[in-house]
Design an enzyme around this catalytic site. Structure first.
Site, short mmCIF file in Angstrom:
data_model
loop_
_atom_site.label_atom_id
_atom_site.label_comp_id
_atom_site.label_asym_id
_atom_site.label_seq_id
_atom_site.Cartn_x
_atom_site.Cartn_y
_atom_site.Cartn_z
N TYR A 192 0.86 -1.20 0.00
CA TYR A 192 0.00 0.00 0.00
C TYR A 192 0.89 1.24 0.00
O TYR A 192 1.83 1.34 0.78
CB TYR A 192 -0.86 -0.03 1.26
CG TYR A 192 -1.89 1.06 1.41
CD1 TYR A 192 -3.20 0.89 0.99
CD2 TYR A 192 -1.56 2.27 2.04
CE1 TYR A 192 -4.15 1.88 1.16
CE2 TYR A 192 -2.50 3.27 2.22
CZ TYR A 192 -3.80 3.07 1.77
OH TYR A 192 -4.74 4.06 1.94
N ARG A 247 9.18 -18.30 11.37
CA ARG A 247 8.21 -17.37 11.96
C ARG A 247 7.07 -18.06 12.70
O ARG A 247 6.38 -17.42 13.49
CB ARG A 247 7.65 -16.45 10.87
CG ARG A 247 8.71 -15.65 10.14
CD ARG A 247 9.60 -14.85 11.10
NE ARG A 247 10.56 -14.02 10.39
CZ ARG A 247 11.46 -13.25 10.97
NH1 ARG A 247 11.53 -13.20 12.29
NH2 ARG A 247 12.31 -12.53 10.25
#
Length: 302
Positions: free
Chosen positions: A121, A223
Site C-alpha cells: 500500500y 516465523r
C-alpha cells in the site's frame, strides 16, 4: 475493522461469481479463497490466488504428465522423501498470493524474507487509516535477561496500564498531527510522502505477497517457531492453517521434518553416539561451546 466495506464487497462479489477452470485445483484451498482470517486487532490474511497442489510437487519431481502417480500413498511417500533429503525445486512448483494487513514494524521484519514478490500500500499516494496495533495485556512483557531479542516476564498491574496508555496516546497524537500536516484547509498542506514519516511503527499497512511453497516453508519454519516474535508468529500460524488445507501431504512432511525435527552438528551427533554407548558426556568433554551445549540439551529435553 480488519476489512473495509469496499474489500468485503469485493470478496462477496468474487465468491458469488466462480469461474470454471481446466487447471488442477486444491479443494482445501478453494474453501479459503478470498476469505479473510483475522489476525491481531485490525489485521488479516487472505488468499488471493494459488497454483499447484500436492500432485504438482510429485509431477515436477517425476517430470511427467498428468497426475504422474499410481496412488495417494505413493505421492505422500515421494513428498516425504523430497522433504527429508532437502530437494527444494519440486516445492517451488506451487505458489500462493496473499493479501496481508499488518503493523508496519511486523512488515519490516517480514520483508527480510527476500524470496517473495511484494506490492505494498502506498502512503505516498493514499492516506493511511487511523488503525494501530495495541497489544493485549498478555502480550506486554519485559526485556528477556537471557535473550537480547526476546521477551521476559509479562508486565502486570499499573505498569502494564501505563504502557498501554502511552501506546494509545502517542499513536493518536501522531495521527492527529499527520492529519493536520496533510490538510489543505487554509494551508497548502504537507506532501503525504513527507507527512508519513511522523507516523508510528504500529500503524497498519497492507500488501500483496506472492511466494513459492519452498520459500514459504522457510518463512514458516522461522516465523511459526515458538521462539519467533508473537506479532509475526500469529500471522505465520494463520498461514499454516491455510497451507495445511492446500497441500496436506507436503505440510505434514514439513511439520515432521522441519518444524518437529532438528539438525545436529557433527559434534552433537558424536556426543549422541557416545551417550548411546553409555559414556558420560559433559559440556567440558563435548567439544561444544556453552551455547551449543545448552541448545543440545534442549534438543534432548534435559
Amino acid at each position: 475493522m480488519p476489512l473495509s466495506p469496499e474489500q468485503q464487497a469485493e470478496i462477496d462479489t468474487l465468491r458469488a461469481t466462480p469461474k470454471p477452470t481446466l487447471r488442477a485445483v486444491s479443494e482445501g484451498m478453494e474453501a479459503h479463497l478470498y476469505k479473510a482470517i483475522p489476525v491481531l486487532d485490525h489485521g488479516f490474511v487472505r488468499v488471493i490466488d494459488y497454483m499447484g497442489d500436492d500432485a504438482a510437487i510429485c509431477q515436477a519431481a517425476r517430470v511427467s504428465y498428468g497426475k504422474g502417480t499410481k496412488s495417494v500413498s505413493n505421492d505422500a511417500g515421494l513428498i516425504r522423501y523430497l522433504m527429508r533429503h532437502w530437494h527444494s525445486t519440486p516445492f517451488e512448483m506451487c505458489e500462493i498470493k496473499l493479501h496481508v494487513k499488518l503493523p508496519v514494524f511486523v512488515a519490516r521484519q517480514w520483508i527480510r524474507h527476500r524470496t517473495a514478490n511484494v506490492n505494498e500500500y502506498s502512503a505516498r499516494y493514499s492516506i493511511l487509516d487511523r488503525e494501530f496495533y495495541i497489544p493485549e495485556p498478555g502480550a506486554l512483557a519485559a526485556q528477556s535477561v537471557v535473550n537480547n531479542q526476546g521477551r521476559g516476564a509479562v508486565l502486570e498491574g499499573a505498569e502494564a496500564a501505563r504502557v498501554l496508555e502511552i501506546l494509545k496516546a502517542d499513536s493518536n497524537r501522531a495521527y492527529d498531527n499527520y492529519e493536520a500536516m496533510i490538510s489543505d484547509e487554509g494551508q497548502q498542506g504537507l506532501a503525504r510522502e513527507l507527512a508519513r514519516m511522523n507516523l508510528p511503527a504500529n500503524i497498519y499497512t497492507q500488501w500483496y505477497w506472492k511466494v513459492d511453497l519452498h520459500n514459504l516453508f522457510h518463512f514458516l519454519r522461522l516465523r511459526a517457531d515458538v521462539h519467533a516474535q508473537y506479532e509475526i508468529r500469529v500471522y505465520a500460524d494463520a498461514i499454516c492453517s491455510v497451507v495445511a488445507d492446500w497441500v496436506p501431504a507436503a505440510f505434514a512432511a514439513f511439520e515432521d521434518y522441519r518444524m518437529g525435527g532438528v539438525t545436529l552438528s557433527s559434534k552433537a551427533l558424536d556426543c549422541l553416539r557416545r551417550m548411546l554407548k553409555g559414556e558420560e558426556v559433559t559440556q567440558e568433554n563435548s567439544g561444544m561451546s556453552k551455547g551449543e551445549w545448552r541448545e543440545f540439551e534442549g534438543v534432548l529435553g534435559e
